[in-house]
Structures are given as C-alpha cells and as structure tokens.
Enzyme design. Structure first.
Site, PDB file in Angstrom:
ATOM      1  N   ASP A 129      35.545 -99.948 -56.379  1.00 49.71           N
ATOM      2  CA  ASP A 129      37.004-100.102 -56.492  1.00 49.71           C
ATOM      3  C   ASP A 129      37.451-100.733 -57.812  1.00 49.71           C
ATOM      4  OD1 ASP A 129      36.052-102.609 -55.714  1.00 49.71           O
ATOM      5  OD2 ASP A 129      37.351-102.781 -53.959  1.00 49.71           O
ATOM      6  N   GLN A 154      32.791-102.502 -53.239  1.00 50.11           N
ATOM      7  CA  GLN A 154      31.433-102.431 -53.768  1.00 50.11           C
ATOM      8  C   GLN A 154      30.423-103.081 -52.814  1.00 50.11           C
ATOM      9  OE1 GLN A 154      32.965-103.702 -58.104  1.00 50.11           O
ATOM     10  NE2 GLN A 154      30.778-103.229 -58.049  1.00 50.11           N
ATOM     11  N   HIS A 155      29.156-102.783 -53.061  1.00 56.25           N
ATOM     12  CA  HIS A 155      27.988-103.528 -52.543  1.00 56.25           C
ATOM     13  C   HIS A 155      27.638-103.326 -51.068  1.00 56.25           C
ATOM     14  CE1 HIS A 155      28.463-105.755 -56.275  1.00 56.25           C
ATOM     15  NE2 HIS A 155      29.590-106.293 -55.875  1.00 56.25           N
TER      16      HIS A 155
HETATM   17  O1  LIG Z   1      32.379-107.418 -54.568  1.00 58.04           O
HETATM   18  C1  LIG Z   1      33.297-107.079 -55.289  1.00 58.04           C
HETATM   19  C2  LIG Z   1      33.088-106.870 -56.736  1.00 58.04           C
HETATM   20  O2  LIG Z   1      31.805-107.172 -57.159  1.00 58.04           O
HETATM   21  C3  LIG Z   1      34.657-106.876 -54.684  1.00 58.04           C
HETATM   22  O3  LIG Z   1      35.643-106.729 -55.673  1.00 58.04           O
HETATM   23  C4  LIG Z   1      34.626-105.715 -53.723  1.00 58.04           C
HETATM   24  O4  LIG Z   1      34.506-104.504 -54.476  1.00 58.04           O
HETATM   25  C5  LIG Z   1      35.809-105.702 -52.774  1.00 58.04           C
HETATM   26  O5  LIG Z   1      37.017-105.468 -53.394  1.00 58.04           O
HETATM   27  P1  LIG Z   1      38.491-105.597 -52.750  1.00 58.04           P
HETATM   28  O6  LIG Z   1      38.471-105.028 -51.391  1.00 58.04           O
HETATM   29  O7  LIG Z   1      38.864-107.014 -52.809  1.00 58.04           O
HETATM   30  O8  LIG Z   1      39.328-104.757 -53.672  1.00 58.04           O
END
Ligand SMILES: O=C(CO)[C@@H](O)[C@H](O)COP(=O)(O)O
Ligand SMILES: Nc1ncnc2c1ncn2[C@@H]1O[C@H](COP(=O)(O)OP(=O)(O)O)[C@@H](O)[C@H]1O
Length: 489
Positions: free
Chosen positions: A242, A71-72
């Site tokens: 994700d 995300q983000h």
């Molecule tokens: O920033 C967040 C949720 O807000 C993280 O969960 C990212 O989405 C990255 O996820 P992973 O690579 O650790 O699965």
C-alpha cells in the site's frame, strides 16, 4: 477511453476506484470494512473486495485491475490452495521474540542487524513475514508442516481474481516482496536461505514481476454472490504494497516525503538507490516503478485519534477543534502513543503514556492536542531517521485517513518542521493501484501522467520545544500486562 480499477486492501477497509486510464479522471468508487484484529481470515478480505466492487458499480467495463494491499501479512496456503490459518497482519506483535531470535542467530546486536540490512535491506521486527514464519514453526508446527506456499495479502487477492489457478500462478511485485524479509531489493532475488532459516524449509513463493508486467487476467466468475460484476479477460496488474501504491497515487517527486496517517504511520520517499539501515529504523523497501522506497513505519497513527476521541467522548471533528483550541505544546502535556506496542522504535510490548498532568493541563483540549502532537512527534522521529539515510526532504505530502483531521493538518508543519502539502481527501493507495493498472493497459516506459489538483499547503514556524519535551517523555512507559515476553519467540 479505457477504464482501469485500483484496489486498496488495507488494514481497516477495502477501497476500489475506477478511473480513466489516460487522464486519471475518477468515475466511480466504493468501499467495505475489514474485521478488527491482528489476525484475519483472508476470506474476509475477499468478501470486502466483492462488497467494495459492488459499491463501485462493478468492474465490468474496466480494461485492467491492480490490487495494492497492507504489507507483510503472512498468508499460508496448503497444496490445494486453501488457507492454512488466519493471516497474521503487519501489526501483530506476537513474533517480536522470533525477530530478536533471527537477529541473534545472525551474530546478534549491531552485527546481526547489519547482516539483515545488507541481506534484504531491512532489520526484521515483528511486522515482517519472515518473523511470522519463524513464530509459526515454533508455535504451530502442525500448521507449519501444511504450508505449501506463502504469499502476501495483495498476492493472494490478485491470484483469487485470476481464479486461483494453482500455486504456480502466484505473483508478487518488488514493492511488496521487499517487505517479506526474504527478498533483496538490491539484487532483485529471493533469499531462500533466510526463508529456510525461518520456517525450516522452503515453501513455494510467488514469482516477482516487474512494475508493469501483467499478472494474468481477471476471471469473470471469480466472485460468487453477492454482486461484484467482473470484467471478462481484463488484465491484472502486478499490484504492490500500500505504501508503494500511495507513492504512485500522489506522484511523488524528488524532495517529497510522503507521510501517511492510516492505521500505520509511515514516512517514506522514492529513491534511486536501495537503503540498508543497520539501526533498523528505516526499512529499505523497493517501490512500484523499479526504484526504491526507504520507509519508516509506526504502529500507532490514526487510531491514536480514534482512542483520544473515544476517551473524550467526542467525534473526530470535535477532537480536532479541541486540539486547536489548546496552546502549542499543550502546556507541557505529552502523550506517548504506544497504544499497540511500537515498531519504530522497536518496543513491541510498550504501552502508551500521558506525562505532564497538572491541574492546568487536565482538560479535554490539552489531551486532544497532546494526542495529535504525540503521534506527529513519533512521525517526526521517523522523518529524522529517513533523512539520516540520505533522503532529501523539502516538503511533506500528507495522506491517509488521519489527514482528514484539521488539527493534524495544521499542527503537522510545526512538529515536522517543514511545509505540509495535503491533496484533497481521497484514496491515494487505490489511485496508485489504478495508475499501475493504467500503465499495464497502456504500456510504455512509465506510468501515465495523472495530475492531483486542489492540494492545500500548510506552513507554520517549527516549534522544537514540542519535540524536545516528547523526546524526554518517550523513554518513560510501562510494558503491557496482557502479553509477557515469554509468549514470544
Ligand atoms: O507495515 C506497514 C509498512 O511497512 C504498514 O504501512 C502496512 O502496509 C499497513 O498499512 P495501512 O493499512 O496502515 O495503510
Ligand atoms: N475526519 C477525520 N479525522 C481524523 N481521522 C479520521 C477522519 N476520518 C477518518 N479518519 C481516520 O482514518 C483512519 C483510517 O484511515 P485509512 O488510511 O483508511 O486506514 P487504513 O488504510 O490503514 O485502513 C481511521 O482510524 C480514522 O480515525
């Protein structure tokens, strides 16, 4: 028997699964690594996707593909669709000062946090795209001036699979849009005023699709060499973040809280109403089915295990054996796991700490146990924050690479204070994306029912003393030397 593919373009790697759309049976899978670092050229995700597709035997036979992604991340495109600068990832903390500034401009303190929680469901911290755009405007005005469109990692990959047909064709979904800081899960609308407040003007943003709306069709020649055979005209699902994909992948029900131990640690559940936590601990995201996904995220999860294993010069399995050979509570040794700063609580400059060293606790086994307990205590704090916002927690479903650790699985119920269900090792984010693709391919009011077989349940009496000791220790840490607060903003 139509086949579908799901992609998980996460922080450390790209994973692809190919499943039967109706039954969910797994046919093939592949993966490829991503580069290290908190800013990454999106072309590296594209190469990894090609590699993972190739490792999965190509996708020539699938009817639909969906991409889930970290995300983000801020992906900025110029008028021609070229990437303006490497993407800043969710775990890049350089925009911490910008986040504080945005809260300050909205009234500061509790009023500022309340403003953001009401406007977009979440209080911005350095992870959110909106803070990265403010950072860009302040620190790289020449890049900011070239930004014609801004999108997220999964939006960009989906668009590339469609052949990158112009900025107007960019698509997103509710789940990932809710992590930007300029889209409201409660109203389903962009807050372009907040985007303008951050960047100084409003670039193009992707249209936000409904949960089973196609985002176009795959262009078979989207990959150049090597490999990565693509289907001709297969549908593209809307994709999602994700965590929203993991919720789809494990088929979470009422009373389930998902805890994911990947690069990030996340604690979340599916909800019928949007969250708006003015403390900022819970992000009020949307999910991938038309509902909501209140979520707590820490910056330090599986990599705490990697770091402990590296310090002790052991592999991850041996780390787990060491941890399980030490007593519960590690005789008072506590690891505060802020190795990358921290997001929840909001301590972007913090470093980790080890407290409670004595001659008795100075052993590899004690340190291994304290590392596992420390990362789980941070997630237990997240679980408290989630239930304080109204989530019902009857059991935890544990996923992510860290769930492969026997120590994490066995110690988790002691620290989290409830039964922990662990599905068989798998790629639940990619599976959720595949299930979304199946929904797009098959149609209907809900995604097809796929069952997860072979889950194991771990139960243990809660040990509150572990969390009490951690609660005393977590306030004591040093800020990092390699980035001063003046670097931010
Ligand atoms: O920033 C967040 C949720 O807000 C993280 O969960 C990212 O989405 C990255 O996820 P992973 O690579 O650790 O699965
Ligand atoms: N057997 C294991 N024991 C503990 N951790 C493991 C094991 N196998 C993989 N991991 C951890 O999984 C992490 C990657 O998890 P993953 O969920 O794929 O991350 P992401 O989705 O953020 O890229 C690595 O940091 C690694 O430490």
């Amino acid at each position: 028997m139509p086949l579908v593919a799901g992609v998980d373009s996460s922080t450390q790697s790209c994973k692809v699964v190919v499943r039967d759309a109706e039954t969910g049976a797994l046919l093939r899978q592949g993966r490829a690594p991503h580069p290290d670092g908190t800013e990454v050229d999106p072309s590296a995700w594209w190469s990894a996707l090609a590699g993972a597709v190739d490792a999965a035997g190509g996708l020539a036979d699938v009817a639909a593909v969906s991409v889930a992604g970290q995300q983000h991340g801020m992906v900025c495109l110029d008028e021609s669709g070229a990437v303006v600068r490497p993407a800043l990832l969710w775990n890049d903390t350089r925009s911490a000062g910008a986040a504080a500034e945005l809260v300050e401009e909205a009234g500061g303190g509790a009023a500022g946090r309340r403003f953001w929680a009401d406007a977009v469901g979440s209080v911005p911290v350095a992870s959110f795209t909106v803070t990265k755009l403010r950072w860009l405007a302040r620190h790289e005005p020449e890049h900011a001036a070239r930004v014609a469109a801004v999108c997220l990692p999964h939006d960009w990959l989906t668009w590339r699979l469609a052949g990158a047909p112009g900025l107007a064709a960019l698509r997103s979904d509710r789940g990932d849009a809710s992590g930007t800081g300029y889209w409201s899960p409660a109203t389903g609308d962009y807050r372009l005023d907040l985007l303008e407040r951050a960047l100084g003007r409003v670039p193009h943003v992707p249209a936000v699709l409904g949960p089973a709306d196609p985002a176009g069709a795959v262009r078979p020649d989207a990959f150049r060499a090597p490999g990565g055979r693509l289907p001709d005209g297969a549908l593209l699902g809307p994709g999602t973040g994700d965590n929203a994909a993991a919720a789809l992948g494990v088929g979470a029900r009422a009373g389930d809280v998902i805890v994911s131990i990947g690069t990030s640690g996340t604690v979340f559940s599916v909800a019928d109403a949007p969250a708006a936590d003015p403390t900022g601990a819970v992000a009020g995201f949307a999910d991938a089915t038309g509902r909501f996904l209140p979520l707590v995220c820490t910056l330090n999860a599986a990599r705490v295990l990697d770091a402990a294993a590296a310090m002790l010069r052991v592999g991850l399995d041996e780390l787990a054996e060491l941890a399980l050979s030490a007593p519960t509570g590690a005789d008072g040794l506590v690891v505060v796991p802020y190795l990358e700063g921290e997001r929840t609580p909001d301590r972007p400059l913090a470093t980790g700490a080890v407290h409670g060293l004595t001659l008795r606790t100075s052993t590899p086994a004690h340190l291994a146990r304290a590392a596992v307990e420390g990362l789980l205590c941070a997630l237990a704090d997240g679980l408290d924050a989630l239930t304080a916002q109204g989530a019902t927690a009857r059991r935890v479903i544990l996923v992510g690479g860290g769930a492969r650790s026997a120590a994490v699985r066995r110690i988790a119920p002691e620290v989290l204070g409830m039964p922990v269900v662990v599905p068989p090792p798998g790629e639940y984010v990619a599976d959720g994306a595949a299930r979304q693709a199946a929904w797009v391919a098959l149609g209907g009011a809900a995604p097809p029912t796929w069952s997860v077989r072979g889950t194991e349940e771990y139960a243990a009496a809660p040990v509150p003393a572990v969390r009490e000791r951690y609660a005393a220790a977590r306030e004591h840490f040093l800020d990092r030397l390699d980035r001063a607060p003046a670097d931010d903003g």
